[in-house]
Enzyme design. Sequence first.
Site, PDB file in Angstrom:
ATOM      1  N   GLU A   1      23.850  63.322-113.016  1.00  0.00           N
ATOM      2  CA  GLU A   1      22.919  64.158-112.261  1.00  0.00           C
ATOM      3  C   GLU A   1      21.498  63.762-112.637  1.00  0.00           C
ATOM      4  OE1 GLU A   1      20.998  66.345-109.850  1.00  0.00           O
ATOM      5  OE2 GLU A   1      23.197  66.325-109.732  1.00  0.00           O
TER       6      GLU A   1
ATOM      7  N   SER B   1      32.432  69.964-107.230  1.00  0.00           N
ATOM      8  CA  SER B   1      33.344  68.867-107.558  1.00  0.00           C
ATOM      9  C   SER B   1      33.593  68.723-109.060  1.00  0.00           C
ATOM     10  CB  SER B   1      32.849  67.553-106.953  1.00  0.00           C
ATOM     11  OG  SER B   1      31.490  67.316-107.247  1.00  0.00           O
TER      12      SER B   1
ATOM     13  N   HIS C   1      36.112  68.466-100.680  1.00  0.00           N
ATOM     14  CA  HIS C   1      36.869  68.846-101.867  1.00  0.00           C
ATOM     15  C   HIS C   1      38.366  68.876-101.609  1.00  0.00           C
ATOM     16  CE1 HIS C   1      32.971  70.845-103.469  1.00  0.00           C
ATOM     17  NE2 HIS C   1      33.036  69.564-103.776  1.00  0.00           N
TER      18      HIS C   1
ATOM     19  N   ASP D   1      20.240  58.194-112.349  1.00  0.00           N
ATOM     20  CA  ASP D   1      20.293  58.059-110.897  1.00  0.00           C
ATOM     21  C   ASP D   1      21.733  57.739-110.515  1.00  0.00           C
ATOM     22  OD1 ASP D   1      20.247  57.210-108.254  1.00  0.00           O
ATOM     23  OD2 ASP D   1      18.442  56.000-108.474  1.00  0.00           O
ATOM     24  N   GLY D   2      22.328  58.584-109.696  1.00  0.00           N
ATOM     25  CA  GLY D   2      23.732  58.408-109.351  1.00  0.00           C
ATOM     26  C   GLY D   2      24.051  57.083-108.700  1.00  0.00           C
TER      27      GLY D   2
ATOM     28  N   ASP E   1      28.256  61.694-103.565  1.00  0.00           N
ATOM     29  CA  ASP E   1      27.916  62.826-102.703  1.00  0.00           C
ATOM     30  C   ASP E   1      26.402  62.994-102.659  1.00  0.00           C
ATOM     31  OD1 ASP E   1      27.987  65.121-101.214  1.00  0.00           O
ATOM     32  OD2 ASP E   1      28.619  66.418-102.847  1.00  0.00           O
TER      33      ASP E   1
ATOM     34  N   HIS F   1      26.768  62.457-108.136  1.00  0.00           N
ATOM     35  CA  HIS F   1      25.757  63.462-107.768  1.00  0.00           C
ATOM     36  C   HIS F   1      26.363  64.834-108.054  1.00  0.00           C
ATOM     37  CE1 HIS F   1      24.642  59.857-105.492  1.00  0.00           C
ATOM     38  NE2 HIS F   1      23.410  60.327-105.434  1.00  0.00           N
TER      39      HIS F   1
END
Length: 283
Positions: free
Chosen positions: A117, A99, A18, A142-143, A163, A41
């Site tokens: 997500e 995030s 971050h 799906d990321g 991530d 994500h």
Amino acid sequence: MNYRHAYHAGNFADVMKHAVLALVVAGLKRKETPFFALDTHAGIGAYDLEAPQADKTGEYLGGIARVLDAPDPPAELEPYLAVVRSWNAGGALRRYPGSPELLRGLMRPQDRMALVELHPEDVETLRSRFHGDRRVGVHHLDGYTAAKGLLPPPERRGLVLMDPPFEVRNEFERLLAALHRTRKLWPNGITLAWYPIKGREPVEAFYREVAGQGGPQTLAAELLLRPAEDPFKLNGSGLLVVNPPWQLRENLDRILPWLAGTVAPAGGSAQIRQLIAEKPLGP
């Protein structure tokens, strides 16, 4: 689908990831034109450090708690730390912005972000949290494949944060495919990709594959708690940066050693590796 970030919120890996994310956003904000951020994500956006999950592991005590207690942090950390402090009025550390909320705290009115997500409960939490904020879109996807429908953005400037939870064996392979797809769709976008550092060889193999794919300038930043010798321990945190903004390398040189000494005073270390060099200018 078993991974829940609430157990790990605010740990040393979150702090490193971050802090770098905030530096990238600061670079984008040097221009008045809007930017777009894609978080592939996203989790639930923010975390209660007094909840049973965080209390069970206590990982934040070795991460953000140490950083906030440390004297004289580098000035480059201030945008990140200011957002964290804004979530903890009165000074007691009770909440940690993930995030999505970190990005929202750094964005301007003209900027925009998309949160992705896959977990069905977590995506509903995100929708509730960001309801009414027209700058934010929430997507149940799906990321790894979300980039296909969301990139390139009309803003043309911005970043992608990947991530993944690294709960399956072929996660590095999936991440490589997603990086390739993202670079193809948005060649000028900045991409940040997080990965754990356990044993050294899987990370080195990942670096070789990234370098072999070619493309724009790419850095690999690492923060290690200890040497990466035990493949069954989380020994460090890595962050790949594709198309790093101006002066990011110099900023990382200042913050990463300080973070390593703060979260792992007994043997922490940091390094930055250039995996793909900046292309020289033509004649």
